[in-house]
Write a protein that holds these residues in place. Structure first.
Motif, PDB file in Angstrom:
ATOM      1  N   MET A 121      37.520  37.997  26.868  1.00 42.45           N
ATOM      2  CA  MET A 121      37.543  37.495  27.727  1.00 42.45           C
ATOM      3  C   MET A 121      38.124  37.617  28.692  1.00 42.45           C
ATOM      4  SD  MET A 121      34.243  36.009  28.657  1.00 42.45           S
ATOM      5  CE  MET A 121      34.142  35.272  30.806  1.00 42.45           C
ATOM      6  N   LEU A 122      39.683  37.429  28.190  1.00 40.74           N
ATOM      7  CA  LEU A 122      40.431  37.556  29.737  1.00 40.74           C
ATOM      8  C   LEU A 122      40.510  39.051  29.424  1.00 40.74           C
ATOM      9  CD1 LEU A 122      42.948  35.354  30.848  1.00 40.74           C
ATOM     10  CD2 LEU A 122      43.995  37.550  28.857  1.00 40.74           C
ATOM     11  N   ILE A 123      40.331  39.798  28.987  1.00 42.61           N
ATOM     12  CA  ILE A 123      39.603  41.217  29.498  1.00 42.61           C
ATOM     13  C   ILE A 123      38.704  41.733  30.956  1.00 42.61           C
ATOM     14  CG2 ILE A 123      39.730  44.074  29.514  1.00 42.61           C
ATOM     15  CD1 ILE A 123      40.978  43.111  27.112  1.00 42.61           C
ATOM     16  N   LEU A 124      38.525  41.325  30.639  1.00 44.03           N
ATOM     17  CA  LEU A 124      36.483  41.298  31.445  1.00 44.03           C
ATOM     18  C   LEU A 124      37.065  39.956  32.611  1.00 44.03           C
ATOM     19  CD1 LEU A 124      33.444  41.779  31.538  1.00 44.03           C
ATOM     20  CD2 LEU A 124      32.749  38.635  30.920  1.00 44.03           C
ATOM     21  N   TRP A 125      37.467  39.003  32.989  1.00 44.24           N
ATOM     22  CA  TRP A 125      37.787  38.535  34.032  1.00 44.24           C
ATOM     23  C   TRP A 125      39.055  39.344  34.841  1.00 44.24           C
ATOM     24  CZ3 TRP A 125      43.103  36.318  36.259  1.00 44.24           C
ATOM     25  CH2 TRP A 125      42.709  35.120  37.390  1.00 44.24           C
ATOM     26  N   PHE A 126      39.921  39.912  34.342  1.00 40.60           N
ATOM     27  CA  PHE A 126      41.009  40.932  35.690  1.00 40.60           C
ATOM     28  C   PHE A 126      40.019  41.553  35.321  1.00 40.60           C
ATOM     29  CE2 PHE A 126      44.820  38.620  32.493  1.00 40.60           C
ATOM     30  CZ  PHE A 126      45.053  38.537  33.980  1.00 40.60           C
ATOM     31  N   ILE A 127      39.117  42.642  34.805  1.00 40.14           N
ATOM     32  CA  ILE A 127      38.444  43.704  35.097  1.00 40.14           C
ATOM     33  C   ILE A 127      37.646  43.148  36.605  1.00 40.14           C
ATOM     34  CG2 ILE A 127      36.383  45.228  34.833  1.00 40.14           C
ATOM     35  CD1 ILE A 127      37.116  45.513  32.034  1.00 40.14           C
ATOM     36  N   TYR A 128      36.773  42.149  36.558  1.00 39.72           N
ATOM     37  CA  TYR A 128      36.320  41.706  37.992  1.00 39.72           C
ATOM     38  C   TYR A 128      37.390  41.099  39.056  1.00 39.72           C
ATOM     39  CZ  TYR A 128      32.288  43.679  35.694  1.00 39.72           C
ATOM     40  OH  TYR A 128      31.452  44.418  35.341  1.00 39.72           O
ATOM     41  N   VAL A 129      38.267  40.551  38.674  1.00 38.73           N
ATOM     42  CA  VAL A 129      38.837  40.424  39.142  1.00 38.73           C
ATOM     43  C   VAL A 129      39.695  41.686  40.044  1.00 38.73           C
ATOM     44  CG1 VAL A 129      41.253  39.455  40.237  1.00 38.73           C
ATOM     45  CG2 VAL A 129      40.140  38.094  38.633  1.00 38.73           C
ATOM     46  N   ALA A 130      39.826  42.539  39.246  1.00 35.88           N
ATOM     47  CA  ALA A 130      40.429  44.018  39.721  1.00 35.88           C
ATOM     48  C   ALA A 130      38.994  44.878  40.742  1.00 35.88           C
ATOM     49  CB  ALA A 130      41.045  44.805  38.769  1.00 35.88           C
ATOM     50  N   TYR A 131      38.464  44.574  40.204  1.00 35.62           N
ATOM     51  CA  TYR A 131      37.052  44.762  41.141  1.00 35.62           C
ATOM     52  C   TYR A 131      36.759  44.289  42.592  1.00 35.62           C
ATOM     53  CZ  TYR A 131      32.218  45.220  43.392  1.00 35.62           C
ATOM     54  OH  TYR A 131      31.074  45.502  43.097  1.00 35.62           O
ATOM     55  N   MET A 132      37.026  43.032  42.416  1.00 37.89           N
ATOM     56  CA  MET A 132      37.050  42.484  43.620  1.00 37.89           C
ATOM     57  C   MET A 132      38.074  42.969  44.857  1.00 37.89           C
ATOM     58  SD  MET A 132      35.888  38.378  42.422  1.00 37.89           S
ATOM     59  CE  MET A 132      36.713  37.874  44.030  1.00 37.89           C
ATOM     60  N   MET A 133      39.128  43.002  43.650  1.00 33.89           N
ATOM     61  CA  MET A 133      40.952  43.296  44.754  1.00 33.89           C
ATOM     62  C   MET A 133      40.120  44.645  45.466  1.00 33.89           C
ATOM     63  SD  MET A 133      43.489  42.495  42.608  1.00 33.89           S
ATOM     64  CE  MET A 133      44.896  42.143  43.065  1.00 33.89           C
ATOM     65  N   VAL A 134      39.754  45.833  44.732  1.00 34.66           N
ATOM     66  CA  VAL A 134      39.508  47.382  44.989  1.00 34.66           C
ATOM     67  C   VAL A 134      38.319  46.667  46.281  1.00 34.66           C
ATOM     68  CG1 VAL A 134      37.847  49.227  44.556  1.00 34.66           C
ATOM     69  CG2 VAL A 134      39.998  48.139  42.391  1.00 34.66           C
ATOM     70  N   ARG A 135      37.586  45.858  46.074  1.00 36.73           N
ATOM     71  CA  ARG A 135      36.657  45.881  46.884  1.00 36.73           C
ATOM     72  C   ARG A 135      36.386  45.475  47.939  1.00 36.73           C
ATOM     73  NH1 ARG A 135      33.139  46.196  49.710  1.00 36.73           N
ATOM     74  NH2 ARG A 135      31.107  46.598  50.053  1.00 36.73           N
ATOM     75  N   ASP A 136      37.635  44.660  48.389  1.00 38.73           N
ATOM     76  CA  ASP A 136      37.539  43.796  49.696  1.00 38.73           C
ATOM     77  C   ASP A 136      38.941  44.807  49.986  1.00 38.73           C
ATOM     78  OD1 ASP A 136      37.943  41.046  50.706  1.00 38.73           O
ATOM     79  OD2 ASP A 136      39.728  40.682  49.213  1.00 38.73           O
ATOM     80  N   PHE A 137      39.953  45.398  49.510  1.00 43.68           N
ATOM     81  CA  PHE A 137      40.618  46.706  50.010  1.00 43.68           C
ATOM     82  C   PHE A 137      39.945  47.514  50.513  1.00 43.68           C
ATOM     83  CE2 PHE A 137      43.754  50.219  49.504  1.00 43.68           C
ATOM     84  CZ  PHE A 137      44.394  49.480  50.293  1.00 43.68           C
TER      85      PHE A 137
END
Lengths: 234, 48
Positions: A121-137
């Motif tokens: 579950m923590l990995i899933l959280w990190f995956i989508y936080v990373a996705y948001m960071m990419v998307r924002d960037f």
């Protein structure tokens, strides 16, 4: 502009429904449902913990679905829906992780354990936080949005892993109580309360998604206006 | 029992803070965008 008002209408309607459901849900959780015998009152965290997780899964499936649609059609609106849903998925995942930790302390005498369910579950959280960071960037860049869409589709593979982790590996996390097979199950009042809570969280997800998409619509309108103003200057 | 009640209370508070915090952040962003849109539209009207 038409879409904006449709979203506003859907948000208002779901807001009224949410108000009724949320009140009924709180009544069920704190007054109606019986207290669990082994864990006592703290077990009531369950009625927010599980629906948060299911809402997060729904949000991530929406992200993946709209990312596929974006890659197929190149329609930027699909990309924006993905981004909005990812934000909500991370919000609900944060909810399940934090409430889980708070439930773990009285139940397991520790806030965190590197158990398969918690870790995935923590990995899933990190995956989508990373996705948001990419998307924002990447901002409005088309290639960056395509890259983020592929990332989101790959990330959703972790959702079934999180769900089945308690069946596949040895874990201290409780086994599923709904559709969990022999020996599992809940008191009918508890099942009813859980179902109402899940419905409430689905409506909450829809309400917040409408609000978030209205924001995207406004951003689109602002960009159009800025372009028009720039052209007028030329 | 009492200490367990604290965990229940904090859990529910976390959920409420997340929901209201997020909605507050959306409404702030929405207001700021609308303000900017209105400013540009007003300038457009003055110009033409």
């Amino acid at each position: 502009m038409k879409k904006y008002f449709q979203l506003e209408k859907m948000q208002t309607m779901s807001g009224y429904l949410l108000l009724v459901l949320m009140s009924y849900n709180l009544y069920n959780i704190f007054i109606f449902v019986p207290t669990e015998k082994t864990m006592g009152i703290v077990q009531r965290i369950f009625y927010f913990h599980v629906p948060s997780g299911i809402a997060a899964f729904l949000a991530f499936f929406v992200v993946a679905g709209y990312s596929i649609a974006f890659l197929k059609t190149r329609n930027r609106w699909y990309d924006r829906v993905s981004f909005a849903s990812a934000e909500l998925g991370v919000l609900f995942s944060t909810g399940i992780l934090v409430t889980g930790m708070l439930w773990a302390k009285p139940a397991w005498n520790t806030y965190w354990s590197w158990d398969p369910r918690l870790t995935t579950m923590l990995i899933l959280w990190f995956i989508y936080v990373a996705y948001m960071m990419v998307r924002d960037f990447v901002g409005d860049d088309e290639r960056g949005a395509r890259f983020a869409a592929v990332f989101a589709i790959v990330g959703v593979v972790d959702v079934p892993i999180v769900y089945f982790s308690i069946r596949w590996w040895r874990t201290i996390h409780p086994q599923p109580v709904v559709m969990g097979g022999e020996g599992s199950g809940l008191h009918p009042d508890m099942t009813y309360t859980l179902m109402i809570s899940m419905l409430t969280f689905f409506v909450l997800y829809f309400y917040m998604l409408c609000a978030r998409l209205r924001l995207e619509k406004s951003r689109e309108r602002l960009n159009e206006l800025k372009k028009e103003a720039a052209l007028a200057d030329v | 029992m009492d200490s367990n009640l604290n965990f229940l209370f904090i859990s529910y508070m976390v959920i409420w803070v997340l929901i209201f915090g997020y909605m507050f952040s959306i409404s702030r962003r929405q207001n700021s965008l609308e303000k900017e849109i209105n400013q540009i539209e007003a300038t457009k009207k003055q110009t033409f």
